[in-house]
Design an enzyme around this catalytic site. Sequence first.
Site, PDB file in Angstrom:
ATOM      1  N   SER A 139      30.648  67.904  67.595  1.00  0.00           N
ATOM      2  CA  SER A 139      29.457  67.465  66.860  1.00  0.00           C
ATOM      3  C   SER A 139      28.219  68.048  67.513  1.00  0.00           C
ATOM      4  O   SER A 139      28.214  68.367  68.713  1.00  0.00           O
ATOM      5  CB  SER A 139      29.372  65.931  66.881  1.00  0.00           C
ATOM      6  OG  SER A 139      28.113  65.475  66.415  1.00  0.00           O
ATOM      7  N   TYR A 152      29.888  58.066  71.972  1.00  0.00           N
ATOM      8  CA  TYR A 152      30.170  59.073  70.947  1.00  0.00           C
ATOM      9  C   TYR A 152      29.698  60.443  71.415  1.00  0.00           C
ATOM     10  O   TYR A 152      30.441  61.437  71.332  1.00  0.00           O
ATOM     11  CB  TYR A 152      29.486  58.700  69.629  1.00  0.00           C
ATOM     12  CG  TYR A 152      29.691  59.727  68.540  1.00  0.00           C
ATOM     13  CD1 TYR A 152      30.900  59.805  67.860  1.00  0.00           C
ATOM     14  CD2 TYR A 152      28.680  60.625  68.199  1.00  0.00           C
ATOM     15  CE1 TYR A 152      31.110  60.755  66.869  1.00  0.00           C
ATOM     16  CE2 TYR A 152      28.875  61.575  67.208  1.00  0.00           C
ATOM     17  CZ  TYR A 152      30.086  61.629  66.548  1.00  0.00           C
ATOM     18  OH  TYR A 152      30.295  62.578  65.577  1.00  0.00           O
TER      19      TYR A 152
END
Length: 253
Positions: A139, A152
Amino acid sequence: MTDPKTIFITGASSGIGAALAENYAGSGVMLYLTGRDRLRLDEISARCQARGAKVQALQLDVRDADACATAIEEANRASRLDLVIANAGISGGTGAKGESAAQTREIMDINVIGVMNTVLPAIAVFKASGGGQIAIVSSLASFKGLPSAPAYCASKAAVRSWGEGLRGALKRDSIRLSVITPGFVVSRITDANRFPMPFLMTGEKAAGIIARGLRRNKPRIAFPLPMYLAVLVFSWLPLWITEFIADRLPKKQ
């Protein structure tokens, strides 16, 4: 292999995984699609079959190393794998309360250990068969730890760094590896966000960018470009400046 015919995708029941499955679906293509939600998995499988692909849907939890290895080995025996996409992942962040201890462990288990459980057996089968291609979905959040979702960000940074290191190590085995770092893509994860998401992209468009990048064997497939450049600049700034900015960013709900 610029035109993979047998593809194994984790987290294929929604989001980027589902979009990639549909992107690759077509006559002569064999798809192994895994996910934890049987109903959604069956729905995406049916859509891929309607496009002419053969599909094997597997209910699989990527935290189970033995189950992952068995699934990949059996898929390779049945129809030699060309491409394995380690896509399964979850988001985190709960606004002002932050990520709980349980959330932090679950995020790391799925986003890091789950990727390892997919990639390591893929490496083994590709070494034995003389080559193949692996894609790891990270990401743009991997470039900077954010207070709204520290676990995350850390999980995606871990798999990005690991994948980029592995790429060089696997060249001698004719195994190609690319790391994918998308921005905001329409999915169940972004559906939970209650703040403006710059350059929000459809899964279909994201899948097209990813597939083109994999055909070109790009080391890092980062998109959208304006957000990628902004994230790089943000990550290069002194910590006191990025903390000031991050403290004022919208919080996940």
